[in-house]
Motif scaffolding. Sequence first.
Motif, PDB file in Angstrom:
ATOM      1  N   PRO A 200       0.865  -1.173   0.000  1.00 58.32           N
ATOM      2  CA  PRO A 200       0.000   0.000   0.000  1.00 58.32           C
ATOM      3  C   PRO A 200       0.907   1.229   0.000  1.00 58.32           C
ATOM      4  O   PRO A 200       1.892   1.263   0.720  1.00 58.32           O
ATOM      5  N   SER A 201       0.566   2.207  -0.809  1.00 59.24           N
ATOM      6  CA  SER A 201       1.441   3.352  -0.987  1.00 59.24           C
ATOM      7  C   SER A 201       1.082   4.471  -0.021  1.00 59.24           C
ATOM      8  O   SER A 201      -0.053   4.625   0.380  1.00 59.24           O
ATOM      9  N   GLY A 202       2.068   5.248   0.401  1.00 59.77           N
ATOM     10  CA  GLY A 202       1.786   6.499   1.094  1.00 59.77           C
ATOM     11  C   GLY A 202       1.497   7.545   0.032  1.00 59.77           C
ATOM     12  O   GLY A 202       2.287   7.713  -0.881  1.00 59.77           O
ATOM     13  N   GLY A 203       0.363   8.215   0.112  1.00 58.48           N
ATOM     14  CA  GLY A 203      -0.012   9.158  -0.942  1.00 58.48           C
ATOM     15  C   GLY A 203      -0.672   8.430  -2.097  1.00 58.48           C
ATOM     16  O   GLY A 203      -1.008   7.254  -1.992  1.00 58.48           O
ATOM     17  N   PRO A 204      -0.886   9.121  -3.218  1.00 54.30           N
ATOM     18  CA  PRO A 204      -1.595   8.509  -4.356  1.00 54.30           C
ATOM     19  C   PRO A 204      -0.868   7.271  -4.873  1.00 54.30           C
ATOM     20  O   PRO A 204       0.343   7.136  -4.696  1.00 54.30           O
ATOM     21  N   ASP A 205      -1.609   6.399  -5.521  1.00 52.76           N
ATOM     22  CA  ASP A 205      -1.084   5.121  -5.988  1.00 52.76           C
ATOM     23  C   ASP A 205      -0.478   5.300  -7.384  1.00 52.76           C
ATOM     24  O   ASP A 205      -1.189   5.315  -8.377  1.00 52.76           O
ATOM     25  N   LEU A 206       0.830   5.400  -7.458  1.00 55.49           N
ATOM     26  CA  LEU A 206       1.471   5.647  -8.749  1.00 55.49           C
ATOM     27  C   LEU A 206       1.451   4.402  -9.634  1.00 55.49           C
ATOM     28  O   LEU A 206       1.463   4.502 -10.855  1.00 55.49           O
ATOM     29  N   GLN A 208      -1.089   2.358 -10.079  1.00 53.27           N
ATOM     30  CA  GLN A 208      -2.359   2.336 -10.812  1.00 53.27           C
ATOM     31  C   GLN A 208      -2.494   3.500 -11.784  1.00 53.27           C
ATOM     32  O   GLN A 208      -3.425   3.546 -12.584  1.00 53.27           O
ATOM     33  N   LEU A 209      -1.571   4.435 -11.677  1.00 49.08           N
ATOM     34  CA  LEU A 209      -1.580   5.536 -12.624  1.00 49.08           C
ATOM     35  C   LEU A 209      -0.911   5.115 -13.923  1.00 49.08           C
ATOM     36  O   LEU A 209      -1.303   5.532 -15.018  1.00 49.08           O
TER      37      LEU A 209
ATOM     38  N   ARG B 165      -6.489   6.896   2.981  1.00 42.93           N
ATOM     39  CA  ARG B 165      -6.389   5.442   2.790  1.00 42.93           C
ATOM     40  C   ARG B 165      -6.704   4.672   4.068  1.00 42.93           C
ATOM     41  O   ARG B 165      -5.940   3.788   4.486  1.00 42.93           O
ATOM     42  N   GLN B 208      -8.096   6.004  -8.154  1.00 45.09           N
ATOM     43  CA  GLN B 208      -6.997   5.639  -7.266  1.00 45.09           C
ATOM     44  C   GLN B 208      -5.928   6.723  -7.195  1.00 45.09           C
ATOM     45  O   GLN B 208      -5.009   6.644  -6.381  1.00 45.09           O
ATOM     46  N   LEU B 209      -6.059   7.704  -8.051  1.00 43.74           N
ATOM     47  CA  LEU B 209      -5.131   8.823  -7.986  1.00 43.74           C
ATOM     48  C   LEU B 209      -5.573   9.805  -6.913  1.00 43.74           C
ATOM     49  O   LEU B 209      -4.758  10.424  -6.223  1.00 43.74           O
ATOM     50  N   VAL B 211      -7.684   8.977  -4.300  1.00 44.62           N
ATOM     51  CA  VAL B 211      -7.619   8.289  -3.011  1.00 44.62           C
ATOM     52  C   VAL B 211      -6.177   8.387  -2.485  1.00 44.62           C
ATOM     53  O   VAL B 211      -5.238   8.113  -3.218  1.00 44.62           O
ATOM     54  N   GLY B 212      -6.045   8.787  -1.232  1.00 47.68           N
ATOM     55  CA  GLY B 212      -4.701   8.865  -0.636  1.00 47.68           C
ATOM     56  C   GLY B 212      -3.985  10.175  -0.905  1.00 47.68           C
ATOM     57  O   GLY B 212      -2.867  10.360  -0.452  1.00 47.68           O
ATOM     58  N   SER B 213      -4.627  11.089  -1.635  1.00 46.46           N
ATOM     59  CA  SER B 213      -3.912  12.327  -1.967  1.00 46.46           C
ATOM     60  C   SER B 213      -4.024  13.378  -0.861  1.00 46.46           C
ATOM     61  O   SER B 213      -3.467  14.467  -0.979  1.00 46.46           O
ATOM     62  N   SER B 493       3.265   4.379   5.611  1.00 47.97           N
ATOM     63  CA  SER B 493       1.933   4.569   6.174  1.00 47.97           C
ATOM     64  C   SER B 493       0.994   3.529   5.607  1.00 47.97           C
ATOM     65  O   SER B 493       0.825   3.442   4.394  1.00 47.97           O
ATOM     66  N   VAL B 498      -0.074  10.228   5.598  1.00 52.73           N
ATOM     67  CA  VAL B 498       1.293  10.734   5.711  1.00 52.73           C
ATOM     68  C   VAL B 498       1.341  11.988   6.574  1.00 52.73           C
ATOM     69  O   VAL B 498       2.093  12.075   7.551  1.00 52.73           O
ATOM     70  N   LEU B 535       2.329  16.154   1.847  1.00 53.27           N
ATOM     71  CA  LEU B 535       2.963  15.242   0.880  1.00 53.27           C
ATOM     72  C   LEU B 535       4.156  15.937   0.222  1.00 53.27           C
ATOM     73  O   LEU B 535       4.459  15.700  -0.950  1.00 53.27           O
TER      74      LEU B 535
END
Lengths: 537, 537
Positions: A200-206, A208-209, B165, B208-209, B211-213, B493, B498, B535
């Motif tokens: 699981p990524s911290g911040g947006p999921d790069l 899946q981008l 997240r 997914q971009l 989410v988590g931003s 995280s 974050v 971030l």
Amino acid sequence: MTALPQPTILGKSLVRDLSALLGAGSVSAEPADLWASSRDCWPRTLLWTKAGRAPHPPDAVAWPRDVAQVQAIVRYAAEQGVALIPFGAGSGVCGGTVAVRGGIALDLKRLAGAPRVDLAARTVDAGAGLNGQRLEELLNAAGGTLGHFPSSIYCSTVGGWLAARSAGQLSSRYGKIEDMVLSVQAVDGTGALLQTIDGPSGGPDLTQLIVGSEGTLAVITGARLRIWPRPTGRWLRGVIFKSTARGLHALHQLMRSGLRPAVLRLYDPLDTLMAGKSGGAALHVPIPGALKALFGKGQREALRLALRAPMLMNRLVNALPGSSLLILGFEGEGEAGVEDARAEGEEALRLCREAGGDDQGSAPGERWLANRYKVSYRQSPLFSAGAFVDTMEVATTWDRLERLYLAVRRAVEGHAFVLAHFSHAYLEGCSIYFTFVGPGGQSTDESSAALGPLARPAQRAEAEREARAAESRYEACWRAALSAVCDEGATLSHHHGVGLAKQVFLPREHGEGMRQLRALKKAFDPKGILNPGKLLL
Amino acid sequence: MTALPQPTILGKSLVRDLSALLGAGSVSAEPADLWASSRDCWPRTLLWTKAGRAPHPPDAVAWPRDVAQVQAIVRYAAEQGVALIPFGAGSGVCGGTVAVRGGIALDLKRLAGAPRVDLAARTVDAGAGLNGQRLEELLNAAGGTLGHFPSSIYCSTVGGWLAARSAGQLSSRYGKIEDMVLSVQAVDGTGALLQTIDGPSGGPDLTQLIVGSEGTLAVITGARLRIWPRPTGRWLRGVIFKSTARGLHALHQLMRSGLRPAVLRLYDPLDTLMAGKSGGAALHVPIPGALKALFGKGQREALRLALRAPMLMNRLVNALPGSSLLILGFEGEGEAGVEDARAEGEEALRLCREAGGDDQGSAPGERWLANRYKVSYRQSPLFSAGAFVDTMEVATTWDRLERLYLAVRRAVEGHAFVLAHFSHAYLEGCSIYFTFVGPGGQSTDESSAALGPLARPAQRAEAEREARAAESRYEACWRAALSAVCDEGATLSHHHGVGLAKQVFLPREHGEGMRQLRALKKAFDPKGILNPGKLLL
């Protein structure tokens, strides 16, 4: 006869510069290489071939050997402002790897070193250029499986799967490629190497981008994928439902039941009927053969009949008794694999019976399994027979699924003969895989000759007119189909990607998101060199 | 005593302009409102409060009533170059909603209209400001559940979950919030409204971009989430393992078995011991009480003992017999819910026994269930007792998990007393939830007085020095912990986000990806107004 693309001035300078950068044997501007890279399996490129055209050749083809070479090429291309089109095995069916502004076809097949298989961790690290079947065989040898079986598996690569959001035939159990990918390695348009984290990524999921970006944001060079122990048990079955609606209800119940079906494919009445009439030898019989079986005439005559009046044919089919065949399969792992698969299968069968399904035994399932990769290699003869055939895989939520099916049939009925199956079911919805067979043009044997170098001008002009007319009929069919898809609020590509075939409809799917896509493009690829003209970028 | 933030000139003009834009009662620059929005549940903000400071107040707080008002505020802020900090219920524990450049705290709690529950389609459309427990109750009333139970459920919102997240206590069965979300609605930094598609996307996945931003790319205004039928059966159990390593092995086997555990929490020996010594009343006993139980002294004395020499304490704990308690739970749906949960549970228990586990019956599980939300509300008294307590949830793959656990313990042992549990297991790995208890400063009763308006200057100077020292001890502990996490290649995280707490370590996780993040920021928020300074953006 095809007029091969001729080397360009740019091509010659690319060969010189890239040879210096990568070494000999890493770049070519030979006509045959340019031609091979100017098309994929998009049926429209077959129409081009038929018409003796290769309208969009690249100027050169490069075969980098490692990630550093990919970075070097990207930096060079960014400096020179030359387009770069990432290319795997060319099995795409939407023209996603067709150059539209010339440039360099970046063939990644040499990024295919031995994958690092870690069965204990259940992961594999694979290069982007690795062939799908080869990867699966290596995993099998180590006791594992990726669980990813696209019908293109013999002619597609890991990088292509990720770029276009591939789905395999067992996706209801194993997920689509975007569910299997744990991290990716990719080179962006500045030559920088991205390595996403395998958790699981911290911040947006790069990760899946980059997945699904079809080479427009970065060149995928490798990935870490989830693997599974190779199944030890398999259970297959056919179940007949009185109508597609009943079959869909069963599909939905199965996906919600907590069972984990591996195979789940529901054929619409025509697709089902073809399977039955063709002696049950295969579900994926070549379409002319199936038409012959259906109408009891010669193959070519049956096809001509179908193509002459697709509207009539479609309505005739609508009036046929509407049985739908479901192919249902389960897999099990480890010592109890056989028993687990059977137990899940029996429970699924119980749900099917409750939904009105009629058990057909294991034969239909076994037939499907034996023939599951054949369909993709049997379209070309149809083109030679003067038809076009194409497939469209869209998806939507369960509640909108039947409406979507009917709307697309209605939209296309005047253009082509339509059959469909429902597959790649997931929790919230399902994909519909339509096959269109439409009038492509006059018989190719003559028209090819008419377009050849020995043809007389009048003959050639006539043939060219016919080729253009065929292309515009093909396009009208697609436009009608995709409009209907967007009207129903469905996803316009489930697993074939967007490519050139579908991109004009992308704004109907993403709305304001298109602005974000353009901004992403600018961010990842400031010089606009990565697969330009795709995803409307 | 806290010195409340005073209204600023900017604040006054914001109240004037935003009142005109949104109507009366939609904006405030009252000191109490500014103070309330200047902190979340990040323990460091408690240290600030202790020290009588609110170092980062916003200039105003706005409460938009609908999406159009959010768009209006964003457009205004972009025009004026004023920072906007999206704010849900303020339950974040990393300072993600703490303004660092003043501006407008954008409180979204009014975007909480009745959610649209569709049990047949198994979806709910919810506003970003909807409270978690309220949503779950509404779903329950309709026969559904989201399956999302973060310990903050009573004081967190849908938008906050998505921005950071979030993971709930049953995430091994239901997934994290990023697995549940089907589509999002969000306003980007230009005021444009994004609506992502509720199915597999054509092109990159914009859902997914966002989410988590953490509010840096867009203000989430609503989402469509997957729901489930409310479970009808539940099965809970405690299992003791001789060591953490054995327990982890069992956890791993369980996740791979195909079973779908709802609860899966493995407590390390100290956490386990506390549960046992405190009479088994609760696993989440308040920590001073647990220390008292452990050392048989008065609460405050026990705590002082623990804090005076955390290194000694940690080593003492290392030498204790290393039993680890696993809380294991299953759920079942529909008529056979009770039986299904039991059957899956028994099978899991068999796997646990094979891994050396010792069945403790259902009592430990029932105790966990009864107390599962309590821990989050019991940290504040520790600060009053002169300690700091904080939690850190990181994650990595199974093969690196125990090494990560040991490395963090080693890194922190000189700074704080450490306990941990393993939860939120997923197929490839698991999260570790560490709790640190360290020396926060002198007793607060005195130091608070010393910082109050009646204190003498020398007394105040001494107290301020002590407050600063406490903060720097707290920071040293975090730095040591996060360095160890990054050294082990783990995700920094798992589900807290974050925020300000972890961002300086983000480049160690993303590498070149940071450049992409900055580019994304520029794309989504060209004026840089959305939650600036988070971030690292």
